[in-house]
Scaffold this motif. Structure first.
Motif, PDB file in Angstrom:
ATOM      1  N   SER A  41       0.747  -1.258  -0.084  1.00 35.06           N
ATOM      2  CA  SER A  41       0.329   0.155   0.399  1.00 35.06           C
ATOM      3  C   SER A  41       1.084   1.543  -0.006  1.00 35.06           C
ATOM      4  CB  SER A  41      -0.598  -0.534   1.303  1.00 35.06           C
ATOM      5  OG  SER A  41      -1.872  -1.108   1.195  1.00 35.06           O
ATOM      6  N   PHE A  42       1.944   1.397   1.323  1.00 36.97           N
ATOM      7  CA  PHE A  42       2.958   2.295   0.908  1.00 36.97           C
ATOM      8  C   PHE A  42       3.209   2.444  -0.665  1.00 36.97           C
ATOM      9  CE2 PHE A  42       3.049   2.482   5.849  1.00 36.97           C
ATOM     10  CZ  PHE A  42       2.495   3.639   6.092  1.00 36.97           C
ATOM     11  N   LEU A  44       2.457   2.021  -3.153  1.00 35.24           N
ATOM     12  CA  LEU A  44       1.388   2.432  -4.583  1.00 35.24           C
ATOM     13  C   LEU A  44       1.087   3.523  -4.248  1.00 35.24           C
ATOM     14  CD1 LEU A  44      -0.743   1.614  -6.669  1.00 35.24           C
ATOM     15  CD2 LEU A  44      -1.948   0.966  -4.584  1.00 35.24           C
ATOM     16  N   LEU A  45       0.891   3.555  -2.947  1.00 33.95           N
ATOM     17  CA  LEU A  45       1.220   5.652  -2.518  1.00 33.95           C
ATOM     18  C   LEU A  45       1.900   6.734  -2.773  1.00 33.95           C
ATOM     19  CD1 LEU A  45      -0.858   5.724   1.201  1.00 33.95           C
ATOM     20  CD2 LEU A  45      -2.077   6.339  -0.929  1.00 33.95           C
ATOM     21  N   LEU A  48       2.450   7.011  -6.580  1.00 34.02           N
ATOM     22  CA  LEU A  48       1.350   8.157  -6.894  1.00 34.02           C
ATOM     23  C   LEU A  48       1.543   9.638  -5.722  1.00 34.02           C
ATOM     24  CD1 LEU A  48      -2.152   6.197  -6.796  1.00 34.02           C
ATOM     25  CD2 LEU A  48      -0.868   7.032  -8.017  1.00 34.02           C
ATOM     26  N   LEU A  49       1.848   9.281  -4.989  1.00 32.32           N
ATOM     27  CA  LEU A  49       2.225  10.576  -4.779  1.00 32.32           C
ATOM     28  C   LEU A  49       3.091  11.965  -4.425  1.00 32.32           C
ATOM     29  CD1 LEU A  49       0.618  10.314  -1.169  1.00 32.32           C
ATOM     30  CD2 LEU A  49      -0.140  11.414  -2.861  1.00 32.32           C
TER      31      LEU A  49
END
Length: 347
Positions: A41-42, A44-45, A48-49
């Motif tokens: 999850s981290f 993937l973030l 994106l970020l």
């Protein structure tokens, strides 16, 4: 016995909503936060970020922002003439900004105050909102004391303040004027700074209003315009920037000091507290270091002010900062789709 309990339960539930949503019985997702799931999850973030942050950071750093402090500790030697120790001194000085890169209009002009706590509870609560809306005289206000009246030294009588309170009576009254804009070849550009449209429309139309009992009238000719009547309280007609004369009436003029009398260098008697600089000030800041919009150079005059151009501002300094170890600065900046320059957004 069981039948009796069921009947009682049904009677208690009669008239209630037994849907799954209201009874919190809808299906729910309850993930098991395993290390693999959290790491994925981290990652993937991050994908994106990080690109979004780099875009925001690049946009912010591309905004041209110029700041010069002109009063308080740390003021440059060339701007020492701007410093004052007495309120309403009316001293004048000039501040020049040389544009390091092309600036796209509209260009915004702010004043920046440091170490002034508008967020203090006793400060931002010291105002009478009914008085500011023009719904009452504010004479019976309980939120304004102790700054609701002054002592007239000539008569030794109390003079009431309208508007009353700390916020209205610490209004920033330095006068900032854009004297000239010259390009890199020293040609004078016909550019002016506008000071309208800087406040919230809701403040101008709804939240604030002229004082209770005020009235005015524009004269057809200044030759036939006279305050010698019981209808008007003015001593001399007010002449606006277009040369039109106005008569006006303020109630209890002899015992009340109004905003145009407290700050004549900024507020005229016709607009009163509807002066947009005053409305901007009345929106209190959340932090001790803040900026407030003073004016702007619209895109209707020039689309771009080129590199090497010089903006010259004249400052009439009236607002004292030495009493609270504050600082005043003048800010000239562009904006983008994400607002003004703020590198923190990208980080």
């Amino acid at each position: 016995m069981a039948d009796a309990k069921n009947k009682e339960s049904q009677s208690l539930r009669k008239g209630t909503d037994d849907s799954d949503f209201r009874q919190q019985n809808i299906p729910a997702w309850m993930p098991i936060l395993s290390p693999v799931y959290v790491i994925a999850s981290f990652i993937l973030l991050a994908f994106l970020l990080i690109p979004a942050g780099l875009i925001f950071l690049r946009t912010s750093q591309g905004i041209v922002e110029l700041v010069k402090q002109y009063d308080g500790d740390g003021t440059e030697n060339e701007l020492q003439d701007c410093k004052i120790e007495v309120a309403n001194a009316g001293s004048k000085c000039e501040i020049e900004f040389t544009i390091p890169e092309n600036m796209t209009t509209p260009i915004y002009v702010y004043y920046e105050i440091d170490n002034f706590y508008q967020n203090h509870k006793k400060y931002f609560g010291s105002r009478d909102n009914d008085q500011l809306r023009g719904l009452s005289s504010g004479l019976e206000s309980s939120s304004c004391p102790p700054l609701h009246k002054l002592k007239d030294k000539s008569t030794d009588k109390d003079v009431l303040l309208n508007p009353c309170g700390f916020v209205a009576n610490t209004f920033f009254n330095d006068v900032i004027t854009l004297n000239s804009v010259t390009d890199s070849d020293d040609n004078n550009l016909n550019i002016s700074m506008r000071e309208d449209g800087i406040s919230w429309v809701s403040d101008l139309k709804q939240k604030f209003g002229q004082v209770y009992g005020f009235k005015s009238e524009a004269c057809a000719s200044c030759d036939d315009c006279s305050c010698n009547s019981t209808v008007w309280s003015c001593e001399e007609p007010y002449i606006d920037d277009n040369g039109i004369c106005h008569l006006y009436f303020y109630p209890d003029e002899d015992t009340t000091q109004y905003a145009y009398e407290t700050y004549p260098m900024v507020i005229n008697p016709i607009e009163g507290i509807l002066n947009e600089h005053f409305l901007v000030w009345m929106r209190t800041a959340a932090l001790p270091k803040f900026r407030k919009l003073y004016g702007y150079i619209p895109d209707s005059q020039f689309k771009t002010i080129t590199k090497g151009s010089v903006l010259t501002f004249e400052i009439e300094t009236n607002w004292v900062v030495s009493g609270f170890a504050g600082r005043k600065s003048l800010v000239v900046t562009e904006s983008s789709y994400m607002g003004g320059r703020n590198d923190f957004v990208g980080w």
